[in-house]
Design a protein around this motif. Structure first.
Motif, PDB file in Angstrom:
ATOM      1  N   ILE A  93      -2.982  12.553   4.536  1.00  0.00           N
ATOM      2  CA  ILE A  93      -1.622  13.165   4.119  1.00  0.00           C
ATOM      3  C   ILE A  93      -1.847  14.461   5.180  1.00  0.00           C
ATOM      4  O   ILE A  93      -2.981  15.022   4.740  1.00  0.00           O
TER       5      ILE A  93
ATOM      6  N   GLN B 253       0.855  -1.252   0.095  1.00  0.00           N
ATOM      7  CA  GLN B 253      -0.029  -0.059   0.157  1.00  0.00           C
ATOM      8  C   GLN B 253       0.923   1.255   0.109  1.00  0.00           C
ATOM      9  O   GLN B 253       0.627   2.207   0.739  1.00  0.00           O
TER      10      GLN B 253
ATOM     11  N   LEU C 293      -7.638  11.162   0.110  1.00  0.00           N
ATOM     12  CA  LEU C 293      -6.165  11.205   0.564  1.00  0.00           C
ATOM     13  C   LEU C 293      -5.997  12.427   1.372  1.00  0.00           C
ATOM     14  O   LEU C 293      -4.870  12.146   2.133  1.00  0.00           O
TER      15      LEU C 293
ATOM     16  N   SER D 199      -2.907   6.363  11.395  1.00  0.00           N
ATOM     17  CA  SER D 199      -2.170   5.894  12.458  1.00  0.00           C
ATOM     18  C   SER D 199      -0.960   5.409  12.115  1.00  0.00           C
ATOM     19  O   SER D 199      -0.033   5.570  13.079  1.00  0.00           O
ATOM     20  N   GLU D 200      -0.796   4.748  11.041  1.00  0.00           N
ATOM     21  CA  GLU D 200       0.529   4.295  10.853  1.00  0.00           C
ATOM     22  C   GLU D 200       1.386   4.873   9.816  1.00  0.00           C
ATOM     23  O   GLU D 200       2.343   4.201   9.506  1.00  0.00           O
ATOM     24  N   ILE D 201       0.705   5.912   9.571  1.00  0.00           N
ATOM     25  CA  ILE D 201       1.840   6.921   8.730  1.00  0.00           C
ATOM     26  C   ILE D 201       2.491   7.709   9.354  1.00  0.00           C
ATOM     27  O   ILE D 201       1.690   8.801  10.180  1.00  0.00           O
ATOM     28  N   GLU D 202       3.733   8.119   9.247  1.00  0.00           N
ATOM     29  CA  GLU D 202       4.288   9.339   9.719  1.00  0.00           C
ATOM     30  C   GLU D 202       4.974  10.105   8.711  1.00  0.00           C
ATOM     31  O   GLU D 202       5.254   9.425   7.398  1.00  0.00           O
ATOM     32  N   GLU D 203       5.020  11.508   8.782  1.00  0.00           N
ATOM     33  CA  GLU D 203       5.638  12.262   7.662  1.00  0.00           C
ATOM     34  C   GLU D 203       6.900  12.905   7.765  1.00  0.00           C
ATOM     35  O   GLU D 203       6.950  13.463   8.929  1.00  0.00           O
ATOM     36  N   THR D 204       7.882  12.867   7.234  1.00  0.00           N
ATOM     37  CA  THR D 204       8.922  13.937   7.413  1.00  0.00           C
ATOM     38  C   THR D 204       9.806  14.016   6.368  1.00  0.00           C
ATOM     39  O   THR D 204      10.095  13.215   5.552  1.00  0.00           O
TER      40      THR D 204
ATOM     41  N   ILE E 211       6.794   8.587   5.323  1.00  0.00           N
ATOM     42  CA  ILE E 211       6.942   8.971   4.065  1.00  0.00           C
ATOM     43  C   ILE E 211       7.749  10.379   4.159  1.00  0.00           C
ATOM     44  O   ILE E 211       7.572  11.121   5.095  1.00  0.00           O
TER      45      ILE E 211
ATOM     46  N   GLN F 212      -5.234   1.891   0.160  1.00  0.00           N
ATOM     47  CA  GLN F 212      -5.570   2.063   1.727  1.00  0.00           C
ATOM     48  C   GLN F 212      -4.523   2.854   2.463  1.00  0.00           C
ATOM     49  O   GLN F 212      -3.442   2.429   1.790  1.00  0.00           O
ATOM     50  N   PHE F 213      -5.138   3.380   3.234  1.00  0.00           N
ATOM     51  CA  PHE F 213      -4.007   4.273   3.973  1.00  0.00           C
ATOM     52  C   PHE F 213      -4.642   4.234   5.544  1.00  0.00           C
ATOM     53  O   PHE F 213      -5.818   4.625   5.784  1.00  0.00           O
TER      54      PHE F 213
ATOM     55  N   ARG G 215       4.876  -0.060  10.150  1.00  0.00           N
ATOM     56  CA  ARG G 215       4.627   1.411  10.278  1.00  0.00           C
ATOM     57  C   ARG G 215       5.084   1.971   9.223  1.00  0.00           C
ATOM     58  O   ARG G 215       6.078   1.120   8.381  1.00  0.00           O
ATOM     59  N   LYS G 216       4.661   3.167   8.632  1.00  0.00           N
ATOM     60  CA  LYS G 216       5.274   3.995   7.552  1.00  0.00           C
ATOM     61  C   LYS G 216       5.731   5.194   7.596  1.00  0.00           C
ATOM     62  O   LYS G 216       4.921   5.751   8.689  1.00  0.00           O
TER      63      LYS G 216
END
Lengths: 99, 484
Positions: free
Chosen positions: B145, A57, B141, B104-109, A76, B100-101, A73-74
């Motif tokens: 994001i 995904q 999205l 809670s499991e996505i972090e951005e940096t 980006i 799918q996103f 864990r992702k």
């Protein structure tokens, strides 16, 4: 080494873009500092293997995926913020003065 | 590579009944079209149907990129509409990619782009040679994001990319407060924007479709009612009101010789419309059944829309006065369609009527009673709708027979809608039920009949187990009284 201490990471990139190169440089550096000897990084180039994007995904580039330990864990982005990456991967940083 | 024709804007069939007519040929070919509307308005189905029909009717494979529902959910939702997504996928005609996103499991940096999404889409398109693409609903999205600026510029890039890719895309969007779509996607796609609307008026749900924008093309600007039924979405194109329908000189019987005798041509014109008004229990349905029986005897396909009785009930009831519709029902010469008026909105009824007329191609249509439809809409729109229906029947040269329930007060008190229909009807018969000498006397009056002379006197009639019997003119009825 107990299994839960091993980190399996995957970095998804799309060709040699500056963002991807930076991301790989960053994550390699953090891992060396904090996870020496208990990590593996697999780089997946979606330009070569586009079919792999659906499975994990992935929609953004670059994306770092922590496959193990679970849960997945992702992160980006080019991973430029060390603190956020460590928190995101749930890695306890090794304090600098202990080294 | 691309063909450039000087005057014709290349279009592609939408796969939605009626929408090609409204858009003058379909969606703009190889360009993105936005379909927006609030939750539950049918956007996703719209997209699926666009792809499924593209495959079945034009052999154009399609990609469905879903940002909300999973493959399994989608397949389940459209199965009842006769669309088998699993089969289309197995045949390599369709690809569904569920993006799918989990927030809670996505972090951005740091910096990123959505190149992976392009790669996924490209891979899906290339793998089956897709010509059609649906993105449902890409705005989701924004919930996954943080960096809206990146997202916006990437979506803009994606639309450009789709154009260059040479695929016709449908992008769905949720209705926003002030904008058509929540994130203002309509600013990026300026070719074609379609708005779906779902509202509840007087507790009856109505679905409407409007083409907000269609650059470089003429299109209908009205709101068109649309229907979702077992065949998917269909739009009711509204025929323009023109008085240039075919004219017949042929005379047909009303089904009762005595009534035919009241008209100077011994019947009514083929392809004309007959309106029968009357209060409750004045034998409107019986008259309609005579007309039905006669039509079936002429071996014409006949459609009977019953809004008050079930088919069995109707057949049984008129049997008691000697009209046997059973053989015609069995031979399918006669199709009786019963439905509750309050079950759905007026447009839906009309759309069903319209669809059945298209399906069965009848020579005779009976609507009993048309006043049931009047009760479920507001005066203005009901009028327009009925006018359109009558118009449609006229254009097709179909014999039309409408009954309409009126109140006891008689002709003067009739509401505007009945007046509106009566002005469109070629023949108008009014039935009454007056109290006389402590008993009810049924009477019959031809109010008008275009293009022929007719009996102007009010005639009395009785109903026996052999059917309707007109009593004679005044002298005869005098005799009748004496004999009683």
């Amino acid at each position: 080494m107990p299994k839960e201490d091993k980190y399996e990471l995957r970095l998804y990139v799309a060709g040699q873009t500056p963002k991807s190169i930076t991301a790989l440089k960053n994550i390699t550096k953090y891992c060396k500092e904090h996870l020496e000897g208990k990590y593996s990084i697999e780089v997946i180039d979606l330009l070569k293997n586009p079919q792999l994007a659906e499975g994990d995904q992935i929609f953004a580039i670059p994306t770092l995926v922590r496959k193990v330990p679970e849960p997945i864990r992702k992160i980006i982005g080019d991973l430029s913020n060390e603190e956020r990456v460590l928190v995101g991967l749930n890695i306890r940083p090794i304090p600098k003065n202990n080294r | 590579m691309k063909q450039i024709s000087n005057d014709v804007f290349p279009k592609i069939s939408t796969g939605i009944d009626g929408l090609d007519e409204v858009t003058g040929g379909g969606f703009p070919k190889d360009r993105p079209t936005i379909v927006c509307g609030s939750a539950g308005c049918g956007k996703t189905l719209f997209g699926i149907q666009f792809l499924a029909k593209g495959i079945s009717e034009h052999n154009e494979p399609g990609v469905f990129m879903s940002f909300e529902e999973s493959k399994t959910d989608l397949a389940q939702n459209v199965r009842s509409l006769g669309i088998d997504l699993e089969k289309l996928i197995a045949d390599k005609k369709l690809r569904i990619d569920h993006v799918q996103f989990e927030r809670s499991e996505i972090e951005e940096t740091g910096e990123y782009d959505l190149e992976a999404l392009f790669i996924r889409l490209n891979h899906a398109i290339e793998s089956i040679g897709a010509k059609r693409v649906v993105l449902d609903t890409i705005e989701s999205l924004f919930g996954g994001i943080d960096n809206a600026a990146v997202l916006r510029s990437e979506i803009r890039r994606l639309f450009r990319w789709l154009k260059e890719k040479g695929v016709t895309a449908v992008i769905t969007g949720e209705r926003g407060d002030k904008t058509l779509t929540r994130q203002g996607l309509e600013e990026y796609v300026s070719d074609c924007v379609i708005l779906l609307d779902f509202r509840v008026i007087d507790q009856i749900a109505t679905r409407r479709l409007r083409i907000v924008k269609y650059r470089g093309s003429t299109h209908g600007t009205n709101e068109y009612p649309f229907l979702i039924d077992e065949n998917g979405i269909s739009v009711l194109p509204i025929t323009s009101l023109k008085l240039d329908h075919k004219i017949y000189k042929q005379i047909i019987s009303t089904g009762l010789a005595e009534i035919d005798g009241l008209f100077s041509k011994a019947g009514v014109y083929k392809g004309s419309s007959i309106l029968v008004t009357g209060s409750a229990g004045t034998a409107k349905t019986i008259l309609a059944s005579y007309f039905t029986q006669e039509s079936c005897r002429r071996n014409e396909q006949t459609l009977y829309f019953a809004f008050e009785e079930s088919p069995e009930q109707l057949v049984r009831n008129v049997q008691s006065v000697g009209i046997n519709l059973n053989p015609f029902v069995r031979s399918k010469k006669l199709i009786i369609h019963s439905s509750r008026p309050s079950l759905q909105g007026l447009e839906m009824h009309l759309l069903i009527l319209y669809k059945m007329i298209e399906q069965y191609k009848p020579q005779t249509v009976i609507v009993d009673p048309i006043s049931s439809l009047i009760s479920i809409g507001t005066a203005g729109e009901v009028r327009d709708m009925l006018v359109r229906l009558i118009d449609l029947l006229k254009i097709k040269g179909i014999n039309a027979f409408f009954t309409s329930l009126t109140h006891e007060e008689g002709l003067d008190q009739k509401d505007q809608t009945v007046n509106a229909i009566s002005s469109l009807a070629d023949t108008w018969i009014d039935l009454g039920n007056i109290k006389q000498d402590n008993q009810r006397v049924r009477n019959f009056r031809v109010v008008k009949s275009r293009g022929m002379g007719h009996e102007t006197e009010t005639r009395q009639f009785i109903i026996t187990d052999k059917g309707i019997k007109l009593l004679g003119t005044k002298e005869n009825s005098e005799n009748n009284k004496k004999s009683k």
